[in-house]
Design a protein around this motif. Sequence first.
Motif, PDB file in Angstrom:
ATOM      1  N   TYR A 367      27.348  45.843  38.558  1.00 51.03           N
ATOM      2  CA  TYR A 367      28.838  45.983  38.882  1.00 51.03           C
ATOM      3  C   TYR A 367      29.757  46.229  36.872  1.00 51.03           C
ATOM      4  O   TYR A 367      28.399  46.101  36.194  1.00 51.03           O
ATOM      5  CB  TYR A 367      29.393  44.284  38.925  1.00 51.03           C
ATOM      6  CG  TYR A 367      28.530  44.082  40.130  1.00 51.03           C
ATOM      7  CD1 TYR A 367      28.202  44.979  41.288  1.00 51.03           C
ATOM      8  CD2 TYR A 367      27.820  42.646  40.161  1.00 51.03           C
ATOM      9  CE1 TYR A 367      27.693  44.381  42.706  1.00 51.03           C
ATOM     10  CE2 TYR A 367      27.381  42.432  41.064  1.00 51.03           C
ATOM     11  CZ  TYR A 367      27.106  43.635  42.679  1.00 51.03           C
ATOM     12  OH  TYR A 367      26.553  42.510  43.506  1.00 51.03           O
ATOM     13  N   GLU A 368      30.802  46.423  36.967  1.00 48.16           N
ATOM     14  CA  GLU A 368      31.602  47.060  36.208  1.00 48.16           C
ATOM     15  C   GLU A 368      31.328  46.637  34.534  1.00 48.16           C
ATOM     16  O   GLU A 368      31.551  46.909  33.701  1.00 48.16           O
ATOM     17  CB  GLU A 368      32.423  47.966  36.354  1.00 48.16           C
ATOM     18  CG  GLU A 368      33.204  48.388  37.627  1.00 48.16           C
ATOM     19  CD  GLU A 368      33.124  50.016  36.744  1.00 48.16           C
ATOM     20  OE1 GLU A 368      33.670  50.129  35.899  1.00 48.16           O
ATOM     21  OE2 GLU A 368      31.674  50.703  37.085  1.00 48.16           O
ATOM     22  N   GLU A 369      31.837  45.392  34.678  1.00 49.20           N
ATOM     23  CA  GLU A 369      31.741  44.494  33.405  1.00 49.20           C
ATOM     24  C   GLU A 369      29.620  44.323  32.772  1.00 49.20           C
ATOM     25  O   GLU A 369      30.225  44.455  31.693  1.00 49.20           O
ATOM     26  CB  GLU A 369      31.984  42.704  33.804  1.00 49.20           C
ATOM     27  CG  GLU A 369      33.574  42.195  34.206  1.00 49.20           C
ATOM     28  CD  GLU A 369      33.503  42.745  35.333  1.00 49.20           C
ATOM     29  OE1 GLU A 369      34.471  42.677  35.830  1.00 49.20           O
ATOM     30  OE2 GLU A 369      32.357  43.494  35.737  1.00 49.20           O
ATOM     31  N   SER A 370      28.953  44.731  33.036  1.00 50.67           N
ATOM     32  CA  SER A 370      28.015  45.132  32.166  1.00 50.67           C
ATOM     33  C   SER A 370      27.487  46.480  31.925  1.00 50.67           C
ATOM     34  O   SER A 370      26.889  46.829  31.739  1.00 50.67           O
ATOM     35  CB  SER A 370      26.475  44.163  32.675  1.00 50.67           C
ATOM     36  OG  SER A 370      26.769  43.769  34.498  1.00 50.67           O
ATOM     37  N   PHE A 371      27.544  47.230  33.202  1.00 51.16           N
ATOM     38  CA  PHE A 371      27.441  48.484  33.060  1.00 51.16           C
ATOM     39  C   PHE A 371      28.477  49.306  32.042  1.00 51.16           C
ATOM     40  O   PHE A 371      27.630  50.089  31.859  1.00 51.16           O
ATOM     41  CB  PHE A 371      27.684  48.860  34.891  1.00 51.16           C
ATOM     42  CG  PHE A 371      27.467  50.198  34.981  1.00 51.16           C
ATOM     43  CD1 PHE A 371      26.294  50.982  34.590  1.00 51.16           C
ATOM     44  CD2 PHE A 371      28.215  51.344  35.315  1.00 51.16           C
ATOM     45  CE1 PHE A 371      26.327  52.241  35.154  1.00 51.16           C
ATOM     46  CE2 PHE A 371      28.042  52.487  36.207  1.00 51.16           C
ATOM     47  CZ  PHE A 371      26.903  53.104  35.701  1.00 51.16           C
TER      48      PHE A 371
END
Length: 519
Positions: A367-371
């Motif tokens: 998911y975006e926040e970690s990717f």
Amino acid sequence: MSYKRVIRFIVFIALCVQAKQMVAQNANTRPNIIYIMSDDHAYQAISAYGYGLNHTPNIDKLAEQGVLFNRAFVTNSICGPSRAVMLTGKHSHVNGFKDNHSTFDGSQQTVAKLLHNNGYTTAVIGKWHLISDPQGFDYWNVVPGQGEYYNPDFIENGVKKRVPGYITNITTDFAINWLDSRDKSKPFFLMYQQKAPHRNWMPEEKYYHLFDSTQFPVPANYFDDYQTRTKAAHEQAMEVARDMHDAYDLKLAFDLPKDQQKGLAGNWQGIYNRLTPEEKKKWEAAYGPSIEAFKKANLSGKELAIWKYQRYMRDYLRCVQSVDDNVGRLMEYLKANGLDKNTIIIYTSDQGFYLGEHGWFDKRFMYEESFRTPLIVKWPGVTNKKIASNSMVQNLDFAETILDMAGLPIPADMQGKSFVPVLKGKKKGDVHEALYYHFYENQEHKVAKHIGVRTDRYKLIYFYENNEWEMYDLKKDKSEMKNVYNDPSYSKVKSMMQKKLMELKKQYNDPVPVVTPQI
């Protein structure tokens, strides 16, 4: 001495002088490169990205004279593997460092070795986290493992010693000392890597009370119930409200009874014991009142969950503030010593981080926040004004870009692409049309192994041990709350994304077994 010998001697001296002048000229014209990597620094916690959580003036100054990437990503969102990808320009399955339990094969080709072998003096200082000793560096001074915030140990060219003080400041002290003492006849490549703001978020003394009166906005999906997601999202162990440890994470205790000093409680006691008696007094004076207030409040349910979020955010952002201060210190040194005009600065993190989104801390998921990771590049003479780029780039590209900046050839076996054309304004589109991701480590935080592909608009994730799929329309669903994999209206998109995933898996020669999707 004969006439011919005198002539030969004069010619020899002239050639030596010329060579020395060429080396000096080379050092003055080839760019110096400082690669700054903080650990778990979320892009949301850099004020240049506009999220309004905190103020990072020194990192922002880099963006004012550089390129701020809005869509920079990693290949494997976890500390050690991300570092290995950056060094090698190769995916985890190729460089061999898949998870934090691996050991990096230092004998392989790295960007540091290539620069060193082509006239650069090289150093790595701070967080290393690759188990084996650094290779390809004239100087290395790194922390063992994760490192400690207070009075940390450092290993300097193989010699371990404890250094009094706060790790973020000490790392910068070592970096500046090396810049002062380096071989000044050569251009330099410095990897300056902070521990902060990695868990467990121990702030510098001067920031103990920063944000005390701040109430941070709770993310809209903080109480996410993962309703449309696969079981991977349900089974994780990284929820702020449920999985944070009272002492280790939330600082709700000082010394613990010996019978409780196990697991994270034992880790906390070890951290706390690094403090001197005087430092313990200051720590207890700072955190004691809030502990007492918490006990009296006797919170439960959503109120308790929100209290934990506020506690987490304050300590995390306090650590970020010291990181920003030290970026400022380093930039001041460069300017004072005439190095600012020919030194490229790259600021990034080893990956992104959850600041309460989906109710989480940590990283790992696609998911975006970690990717997605922060990335700012300041290149004097090339990036002289603030530019925000939406080009999709990946940490797989960092080694290639650094070699390109230095005017060196990019080895054919590297798997990324240089984004120098983006920095020079010669390329407006994406460096990659689609990005490939592979997360391997399903131990700590219980995040299932998965691969995935991201395009400009869509993201497909395959949890291959569970044989479960997720897909998101990032244009309509920026927070990735609605899994549309089984939505009939997305059947063509699903086929297209599955095809891209298989193409990238083949392109990067990733041997992970995949159940043939129904396309």
